[in-house]
Structure formats: C-alpha cells, structure tokens
Design a protein around this motif. Structure first.
Motif, mmCIF file in Angstrom:
data_model
loop_
_atom_site.group_PDB
_atom_site.id
_atom_site.type_symbol
_atom_site.label_atom_id
_atom_site.label_comp_id
_atom_site.label_asym_id
_atom_site.label_seq_id
_atom_site.Cartn_x
_atom_site.Cartn_y
_atom_site.Cartn_z
ATOM 1 N N MET A 1 0.825 -1.218 0.000
ATOM 2 C CA MET A 1 0.000 0.000 0.000
ATOM 3 C C MET A 1 0.855 1.263 0.000
ATOM 4 O O MET A 1 0.388 2.334 -0.365
ATOM 5 N N THR A 2 2.132 1.171 0.437
ATOM 6 C CA THR A 2 3.012 2.343 0.446
ATOM 7 C C THR A 2 3.681 2.577 -0.897
ATOM 8 O O THR A 2 4.387 3.572 -1.070
ATOM 9 N N GLY A 3 3.512 1.673 -1.848
ATOM 10 C CA GLY A 3 4.062 1.875 -3.183
ATOM 11 C C GLY A 3 5.544 1.599 -3.287
ATOM 12 O O GLY A 3 6.202 2.104 -4.212
ATOM 13 N N ASN A 4 6.110 0.811 -2.380
ATOM 14 C CA ASN A 4 7.537 0.480 -2.419
ATOM 15 C C ASN A 4 7.750 -0.621 -3.461
ATOM 16 O O ASN A 4 7.655 -1.814 -3.159
ATOM 17 N N ARG A 5 8.080 -0.205 -4.679
ATOM 18 C CA ARG A 5 8.125 -1.142 -5.804
ATOM 19 C C ARG A 5 9.213 -2.203 -5.640
ATOM 20 O O ARG A 5 8.989 -3.385 -5.937
ATOM 21 N N ASP A 6 10.406 -1.814 -5.174
ATOM 22 C CA ASP A 6 11.501 -2.773 -5.025
ATOM 23 C C ASP A 6 11.152 -3.854 -4.009
ATOM 24 O O ASP A 6 11.405 -5.051 -4.235
ATOM 25 N N MET A 7 10.561 -3.451 -2.894
ATOM 26 C CA MET A 7 10.194 -4.422 -1.868
ATOM 27 C C MET A 7 9.075 -5.345 -2.350
ATOM 28 O O MET A 7 9.099 -6.559 -2.097
ATOM 29 N N VAL A 8 8.105 -4.766 -3.064
ATOM 30 C CA VAL A 8 7.003 -5.578 -3.587
ATOM 31 C C VAL A 8 7.526 -6.608 -4.590
ATOM 32 O O VAL A 8 7.114 -7.774 -4.586
ATOM 33 N N SER A 9 8.460 -6.185 -5.474
ATOM 34 C CA SER A 9 9.029 -7.106 -6.463
ATOM 35 C C SER A 9 9.780 -8.244 -5.784
ATOM 36 O O SER A 9 9.684 -9.412 -6.198
ATOM 37 N N TYR A 10 10.514 -7.901 -4.729
ATOM 38 C CA TYR A 10 11.245 -8.941 -4.003
ATOM 39 C C TYR A 10 10.283 -9.914 -3.324
ATOM 40 O O TYR A 10 10.439 -11.137 -3.428
ATOM 41 N N LEU A 11 9.292 -9.372 -2.611
ATOM 42 C CA LEU A 11 8.338 -10.235 -1.906
ATOM 43 C C LEU A 11 7.553 -11.118 -2.885
ATOM 44 O O LEU A 11 7.242 -12.273 -2.569
ATOM 45 N N TYR A 12 7.257 -10.594 -4.058
ATOM 46 C CA TYR A 12 6.554 -11.408 -5.055
ATOM 47 C C TYR A 12 7.416 -12.587 -5.504
ATOM 48 O O TYR A 12 6.914 -13.697 -5.708
ATOM 49 N N SER A 13 8.734 -12.336 -5.621
ATOM 50 C CA SER A 13 9.632 -13.394 -6.108
ATOM 51 C C SER A 13 9.828 -14.523 -5.093
ATOM 52 O O SER A 13 10.185 -15.645 -5.477
ATOM 53 N N VAL A 14 9.596 -14.252 -3.807
ATOM 54 C CA VAL A 14 9.849 -15.277 -2.783
ATOM 55 C C VAL A 14 8.566 -15.784 -2.133
ATOM 56 O O VAL A 14 8.625 -16.603 -1.215
ATOM 57 N N THR A 15 7.413 -15.285 -2.601
ATOM 58 C CA THR A 15 6.144 -15.693 -1.981
ATOM 59 C C THR A 15 5.426 -16.719 -2.858
ATOM 60 O O THR A 15 5.168 -16.454 -4.037
ATOM 61 N N PRO A 16 5.106 -17.882 -2.345
ATOM 62 C CA PRO A 16 4.322 -18.872 -3.111
ATOM 63 C C PRO A 16 2.842 -18.473 -3.142
ATOM 64 O O PRO A 16 2.068 -18.835 -2.251
ATOM 65 N N LEU A 17 2.456 -17.722 -4.158
ATOM 66 C CA LEU A 17 1.084 -17.206 -4.220
ATOM 67 C C LEU A 17 0.045 -18.316 -4.331
ATOM 68 O O LEU A 17 -1.110 -18.145 -3.927
ATOM 69 N N GLU A 18 0.463 -19.463 -4.891
ATOM 70 C CA GLU A 18 -0.496 -20.548 -5.056
ATOM 71 C C GLU A 18 -0.981 -21.087 -3.709
ATOM 72 O O GLU A 18 -2.031 -21.748 -3.641
#
Length: 325
Positions: free
Chosen positions: A1-18
């Motif tokens: 929600m804070t718009g931190n793009r680098d952190m969001v990209s990192y968390l997406y790469s290590v989070t098993p969304l499935e």
C-alpha cells in the motif's frame, strides 16, 4: 500500500502465491493497482485461476483502473528502445512508459475475462458504470480498449448519465468527446439522444461545469472562451431541431439564451479580469518607458554641472573618427 516497488518485487519473487486463498490474491491485486504497481499486478493476474463464480470479484480492480487516466498507455507492447533501456538499467529509465504498457495489458486481460464469459451480455449495468467512471475522468485509453473489444458500449445509454459522450460533455472531457468523430455519420443518432430530465447534449453544455473542471484553465476570460467553444462545437453537430428548441417545458428561452444567462457571472468576471490584465500591462509599459526614455537621451559620463557641457566631449571616443572606426 506504500508503493515500495523494489520491496514488492522482491516479496513477489519469494512468496508462493499458489498457497494463498483466492480472496487474498485478489486483495493483493487490488493493492498493487491502487499503488500503481501495474507490472506486479499483471503477474498476479496471470497466475490467478479463479472459478467462474469468483470472477465477479475482478470487477472492482477493473473499476479502479477506470479511474486512472494517467496510468494507462496507448500501447500494448513497449518499444524495442524502451525494452533495451529497461533491461540495461534495471528499470531506472522508461519506468513510467513500462508501467503504462503493463496497465494497458492489465485492462485488456481483465476485460477479456468478462467478455469471454457466457453471462457477459447480462451485465449491462456493470458495463455502463465502467464507461461512466472512465468518461468522467477522461480515461480515453481505457475506453478505447473496451470499445475495440465490445463496440456496442458506444450505444449503451445509462438512465442517469446517458451515453459516454453525454458524460464527456457534462464533465468537459474533450479527449473522450472527440471519439464521437470516429463513428462517422452515425454520430447523428447519438447526438439526438436525451438523458434523464429530457436533456440533450446542448442542455448539458449550457450549464456551468464543476469547479474542478472549470479551473483547469486560469483566468475567467479564458474559462468563458472555453465554455463558448464547447457550446459552439455541440451546436455544430446537433440536429437543427434540437438547436432551436426551448430549454425546457416551462421555459420559453432558446438554449443559446439560457447558455448566456447561466454564464453571465463568468462573463462579467472575464471582462473584469481582462481590464485588470490590461491595466497591469499598461503599468509595466509605463514603468519601462519611464526608465528607457531618459536613458536614450543621457550622454555617457554626464554633463558638467556648471557649464552643462558633456564631460567626455574632448575625448577621442566622442570624435567622428572614433565613431567611424
């Protein structure tokens, strides 16, 4: 929600969304769209496998995109130059262009999920709401994506707002209204339509717009000029019978007279603004002339206070030979 793009990209790469529930993934999708992180939102959507009854939850993300006119680009793919810069500098350059491309793909993907549904034709009220929201804020690219896939949106009439062109006229969104010229001669059928309260496009343009739309141009005179151009443009494409009609069942004044009456205060403010501007320009011109005129006749070095003769009169700089050189 804070718009931190680098952190969001990192968390997406290590989070098993499935492993997340469908509702949780949709919430992440909404959050990334709200923060303009369209590239991550597109990745989430591409990996989002919802059941048919769960697809309805995607209307809200699409509605969010309808309210973001500056976020959606007119291209579905980035140029070769933009891709090269983005890969070489790790997204430091052309970031805005890449986000706009991702937003374009996101709208296209979400819209196709609904148009490919067999129940799509029954959701007419949802279509109208999307169109109205996009037309209010001037989201042209969003509307173009929808119309290319489903051209009937041009003809759908909302009971409260009318067509998307009626919304564009009421909210003074010229880029959206200009789409009417792409229709050709069929635009006459749209301009003759009436919305709630038996109002045509001329009825909508004779009223003053909201202050946020009026104040996009500074100066009452320029605002009045813009309003007059709007009225003349609508008058040009409207049927003659509509142009000459009265403003209402209880009114006996033509629409043009009602336009002048509704804009009387704005016109008065415009005249006063022009006078003040002219007076300010005259004052500045007078000050400049006051300084320049004496300077043009003042001899360098000044004059002798006793004799009045220029001090540098006998120097070589004031002889004819020096001037010729």
């Amino acid at each position: 929600m804070t718009g931190n793009r680098d952190m969001v990209s990192y968390l997406y790469s290590v989070t098993p969304l499935e492993e997340l529930a469908s509702a949780g993934r949709v919430q992440l999708l909404v959050a990334t769209i709200s923060s303009d992180l369209y590239d991550v939102a597109l990745k989430i959507l591409n990996n989002l496998n919802l059941a048919r009854e769960e697809k309805e939850s995607l209307w809200f993300p699409l509605k969010l995109l309808a309210k973001k006119p500056s976020g959606i680009g007119n291209k579905s793919q980035p140029s070769v130059w933009e891709r090269c810069l983005n890969s070489c500098f790790k997204g430091q350059f052309c970031n805005k262009a890449m986000m706009q491309v991702s937003a374009h793909q996101l709208v296209d993907r979400l819209w196709k999920l609904f148009t490919n549904d067999t129940n799509f034709s029954t959701l007419v009220s949802r279509h109208k709401q999307l169109v109205a929201e996009a037309a209010k804020v001037g989201n042209v690219e969003f509307l173009v994506i929808l119309i290319r896939s489903y051209p009937n949106l041009i003809w759908e009439v909302d009971e409260d707002y009318g067509t998307l062109f009626h919304v564009a006229v009421e909210h003074r969104q010229e880029r959206v209204f200009n789409l009417i010229y792409e229709i050709g001669v069929l635009k006459d059928n749209l301009t003759s339509l009436y919305v709630e309260g038996n109002k045509s496009m001329l009825h909508l343009v004779k009223e003053l717009p909201s202050l946020d739309r009026l104040n996009i141009i500074s100066g009452a005179a320029l605002q009045m000029q813009r309003e007059l151009l709007w009225f003349q443009e609508i008058e040009k494409i409207m049927p003659k019978s509509s142009v000459n009609e009265m403003s209402g069942p209880e009114e006996e004044k033509p629409l043009k007279d009602m336009f002048s009456e509704n804009h009387k205060i704005l016109q008065k403010n415009g005249e006063e603004w022009m006078r003040n501007t002219a007076n300010s320009c005259m004052l500045v011109a007078t000050l400049i002339a006051t300084v320049v005129f004496p300077a043009a006749f003042t001899i360098p070095g000044g004059n002798n206070q006793e004799t009045g003769v220029p001090i540098f009169l006998e120097t070589n700089w004031f002889t004819g030979d020096s001037l010729c050189l």
